[in-house]
Design a protein around this motif. Structure first.
Motif, PDB file in Angstrom:
ATOM      1  N   GLY A 267      -2.716   2.688  13.098  1.00  0.00           N
ATOM      2  CA  GLY A 267      -3.444   4.000  12.452  1.00  0.00           C
ATOM      3  C   GLY A 267      -2.900   4.037  11.100  1.00  0.00           C
ATOM      4  O   GLY A 267      -2.218   3.134  10.548  1.00  0.00           O
ATOM      5  N   ASN A 268      -3.146   4.990  10.240  1.00  0.00           N
ATOM      6  CA  ASN A 268      -2.674   5.441   8.826  1.00  0.00           C
ATOM      7  C   ASN A 268      -2.750   6.962   8.514  1.00  0.00           C
ATOM      8  O   ASN A 268      -3.853   7.419   8.392  1.00  0.00           O
ATOM      9  CB  ASN A 268      -3.911   4.537   7.850  1.00  0.00           C
ATOM     10  N   HIS A 269      -1.464   7.455   8.617  1.00  0.00           N
ATOM     11  CA  HIS A 269      -1.542   8.832   8.403  1.00  0.00           C
ATOM     12  C   HIS A 269      -1.776   9.074   6.836  1.00  0.00           C
ATOM     13  O   HIS A 269      -2.254  10.315   6.610  1.00  0.00           O
ATOM     14  CB  HIS A 269      -0.071   9.418   8.755  1.00  0.00           C
ATOM     15  N   ALA A 270      -1.604   8.316   5.944  1.00  0.00           N
ATOM     16  CA  ALA A 270      -1.731   8.405   4.860  1.00  0.00           C
ATOM     17  C   ALA A 270      -3.474   8.465   4.328  1.00  0.00           C
ATOM     18  O   ALA A 270      -3.808   9.021   2.957  1.00  0.00           O
ATOM     19  CB  ALA A 270      -0.918   7.382   3.671  1.00  0.00           C
ATOM     20  N   GLY A 271      -4.027   7.561   4.919  1.00  0.00           N
ATOM     21  CA  GLY A 271      -5.523   7.646   4.462  1.00  0.00           C
ATOM     22  C   GLY A 271      -5.786   6.729   3.634  1.00  0.00           C
ATOM     23  O   GLY A 271      -7.031   6.758   3.084  1.00  0.00           O
TER      24      GLY A 271
ATOM     25  N   PRO B  23       0.967  -1.128   0.015  1.00  0.00           N
ATOM     26  CA  PRO B  23      -0.006  -0.005  -0.104  1.00  0.00           C
ATOM     27  C   PRO B  23       0.768   1.338   0.095  1.00  0.00           C
ATOM     28  O   PRO B  23       0.598   2.229  -0.594  1.00  0.00           O
ATOM     29  CB  PRO B  23      -0.800   0.072   1.155  1.00  0.00           C
ATOM     30  N   SER B  24       1.974   1.104   0.661  1.00  0.00           N
ATOM     31  CA  SER B  24       2.861   2.532   0.733  1.00  0.00           C
ATOM     32  C   SER B  24       3.953   2.429  -0.279  1.00  0.00           C
ATOM     33  O   SER B  24       4.495   3.546  -0.775  1.00  0.00           O
ATOM     34  CB  SER B  24       3.481   2.645   2.282  1.00  0.00           C
TER      35      SER B  24
ATOM     36  N   ASN C 132       5.145   6.213  -0.963  1.00  0.00           N
ATOM     37  CA  ASN C 132       4.270   7.401  -0.504  1.00  0.00           C
ATOM     38  C   ASN C 132       4.803   7.767   0.863  1.00  0.00           C
ATOM     39  O   ASN C 132       4.481   7.087   1.976  1.00  0.00           O
ATOM     40  CB  ASN C 132       2.874   6.913  -0.524  1.00  0.00           C
ATOM     41  N   PHE C 133       5.415   9.040   1.286  1.00  0.00           N
ATOM     42  CA  PHE C 133       6.231   9.346   2.338  1.00  0.00           C
ATOM     43  C   PHE C 133       4.867   9.814   3.368  1.00  0.00           C
ATOM     44  O   PHE C 133       5.302  10.163   4.489  1.00  0.00           O
ATOM     45  CB  PHE C 133       7.329  10.170   2.133  1.00  0.00           C
ATOM     46  N   ALA C 134       3.737   9.905   2.858  1.00  0.00           N
ATOM     47  CA  ALA C 134       2.719  10.645   3.618  1.00  0.00           C
ATOM     48  C   ALA C 134       2.549   9.354   4.799  1.00  0.00           C
ATOM     49  O   ALA C 134       1.826   9.768   5.940  1.00  0.00           O
ATOM     50  CB  ALA C 134       1.486  10.740   3.061  1.00  0.00           C
ATOM     51  N   TYR C 135       2.740   8.121   4.725  1.00  0.00           N
ATOM     52  CA  TYR C 135       2.539   7.032   5.617  1.00  0.00           C
ATOM     53  C   TYR C 135       3.399   7.419   6.916  1.00  0.00           C
ATOM     54  O   TYR C 135       2.856   7.116   7.884  1.00  0.00           O
ATOM     55  CB  TYR C 135       2.858   5.795   5.048  1.00  0.00           C
ATOM     56  N   TYR C 136       4.506   8.193   6.568  1.00  0.00           N
ATOM     57  CA  TYR C 136       5.365   8.457   8.018  1.00  0.00           C
ATOM     58  C   TYR C 136       4.973   9.569   8.488  1.00  0.00           C
ATOM     59  O   TYR C 136       5.313   9.812   9.788  1.00  0.00           O
ATOM     60  CB  TYR C 136       6.744   8.453   7.447  1.00  0.00           C
TER      61      TYR C 136
END
Length: 520
Positions: free
Chosen positions: A227-231, A128-129, A192-196
């Motif tokens: 959780g999931n910061h990337a959404g 996913p990431s 996808n660095f939004a995951y972090y």
């Protein structure tokens, strides 16, 4: 046995960075012209050829994945049986440098890069990431479920900083080798660095911090945040740790995430230059001095530590790796002359003066590396690091502690140093700012300390005892290749990384900042 060499003698060999004071409250750092001689180029070329030989020896012939380390032999290498995304990225950018320097042909470069990227397109990862797990078997590409020491079971971890270095390598490769661009982009585009990025990591501050990383499944021996910061995609299990300081290697992941629009630019200012100057933070080895400035709505304490008449934004350990490895990719001093343009030359000067004048080792350059007595240890100039335990510069683990003015006295403000441990890759990182000093220092490490083998410089050497860590680490060798590539091959790493959105989004961001670094 070694003979000490004074800083005056070293500077007489030719200074690369001249420090000149200007008006009160400001300091300028002007690089004196330095052009490598034919002998300089020949020396660097030999070091690069031998270093590349070690990287070839580390790399599995079928997968194209480099081992984390090998022993002394490059003709009959014993590989570590594990590797990481950082190691793999280092091998990729080293291949680009080897081609640029004429060590290998363009055809061999393409073959090696394609082989490695093809393997990485097939290995198991967090789909996913688009991110990769921390440890793989270099011979098979399989994810490790036992730690590299082979002592305990582990849950595969997805590290932000390791994936940052792998992504940085992909960004270099896609521009340096257009024939491999499609393959590099197929991996890079999924990341996808939004995951972090945790926007709530600093309550009351307009931006958040990067997580250290996450697990795909919950580990049995560690508390995590689900959780999931990337959404997008299923929840993951985050390590509770965040990277909360600026002058350290994870900023490469921050730069990439910002350039790609996955992390807000204000995040750069949410990381701290140094922790606050209040007694709540008196565990630091000295009290920072500085001013508060506001950027993108965030109050930033532009604090510095003091060392030998210099005011420096510290890293965590005072080592060259944290301070200067991201600078191999982003031309920080050029893009941010009022911040990194001040701090980087001073960091190098601090290492030189620590090794030659303060500890009087006769050599300089300190960074995490193999311990000459065995295993792996951290090394640095403790006085310009925040770690209260210290990144020492000697085998005795001598800890510097100046005390926290107004809160507690120092425990060791004037240490006596022992058997200093110099790490050649640290001197290579400094070469961008002090090329003549670095060349002299490294030449002496090779000729006097004999810390050199068929694969280039060994990983570390203790200067008094002469103990040598006779092994090669792929990351450290990759830093050597990257530094040589930038200094002697027209910024080959930087000019292939710092393009497009990196220039558009990162350059103006870091240009706005003003550190309090300078001379006291």
């Amino acid at each position: 046995m070694t003979a000490n060499i004074s800083r005056r003698t070293l500077l007489a060999a030719g200074s690369a960075v001249a420090v000149a004071g200007t008006a009160v409250g400001s300091t300028s750092y002007a690089a004196t012209p330095w052009r490598p001689s034919r002998q300089d180029r020949a020396l660097a070329a030999r070091w690069a050829r031998d270093t590349w030989r070690s990287l070839v020896a580390m790399t599995d012939e079928k997968t194209g994945l480099p081992a984390d380390n090998i022993g002394e032999s490059v003709s009959n290498p014993v590989r570590s049986k594990y590797t990481s995304p950082t190691n793999i990225g280092g091998y990729l950018w080293s291949t680009v440098v080897a081609r640029e320097l004429g060590i290998i042909s363009p055809q061999e470069s393409l073959r090696r890069i394609t082989q490695t990227l093809t393997t990485m397109s097939r290995v198991d990862h967090h789909d996913p990431s688009g991110m990769y797990f921390n440890w793989y078997d270099e011979a098979t590409g399989e994810v490790l479920h036992v730690d590299p020491d082979g002592t305990r079971a582990i849950t595969p971890f997805v590290s932000s900083v390791d994936n940052g270095w792998f992504a940085a390598a992909l960004m270099v490769v896609r521009n340096a080798e257009p024939r491999a661009r499609g393959l590099a982009d197929s991996l890079l585009d999924k990341m996808n660095f939004a995951y972090y990025y945790n926007p709530a990591a600093r309550p009351g501050v307009a931006a958040g911090l990067l997580r250290g990383g996450f697990f795909e499944t919950p580990p049995p021996d560690e508390a995590t945040d689900k959780g999931n910061h990337a959404g997008t995609g299923p929840d993951v299990y985050y390590r509770k740790f965040h990277y909360d300081t600026c002058n350290t290697e994870p900023r490469i992941a921050s730069y990439i995430g910002i350039a790609r629009g996955e992390i807000p630019p204000a995040h750069f200012f949410a990381t701290q230059r140094v922790f606050p100057d209040s007694c709540d933070w008196s565990w630091l080895e000295q009290k920072a001095v500085g001013v508060h400035r506001t950027y993108l709505g965030i109050d930033v304490f532009e604090g510095t530590f003091s060392y030998r008449g210099m005011r420096i934004v510290p890293s965590w350990g005072g080592d060259m790796f944290e301070a200067l490895m991201p600078d191999l990719f982003v031309p920080e001093a050029t893009w941010a002359p009022r911040s990194w343009g001040l701090n980087h030359p001073l960091t190098v000067r601090a290492h030189i003066e620590h090794g030659l004048d303060d500890a009087k080792y006769g050599y300089w350059g300190f960074s995490p590396a193999s311990n000459p007595r065995g295993g792996y240890s951290v090394y640095g100039v403790d006085a310009i690091g925040m770690d209260p335990g210290g990144y020492p510069s000697d085998l005795e683990a001598t800890n510097y502690d100046k005390g926290f003015e107004g809160c507690r006295p120092g425990t060791n403000p004037n240490p006596t140093y022992g058997d200093g441990v110099v790490t050649p890759h640290a001197a290579f990182l400094a070469m961008q700012y002090a090329p003549r000093q670095a060349l002299v220092n490294l030449s002496r490490i090779e000729s006097n300390l004999r810390a050199y083998g068929g694969g280039g410089f060994y990983d570390s050497v203790a200067v008094k005892s002469g103990l040598i860590a006779k092994r090669y680490l792929s990351l450290d060798q990759a830093m050597v290749m990257g530094a040589i590539g930038n200094v002697f091959a027209n910024d080959v790493i930087r000019r292939n990384f710092a393009v497009g959105d990196v220039v558009k989004r990162v350059r103006p961001l870091i240009a706005m900042e003003q550190f309090s670094s300078g001379l006291e």
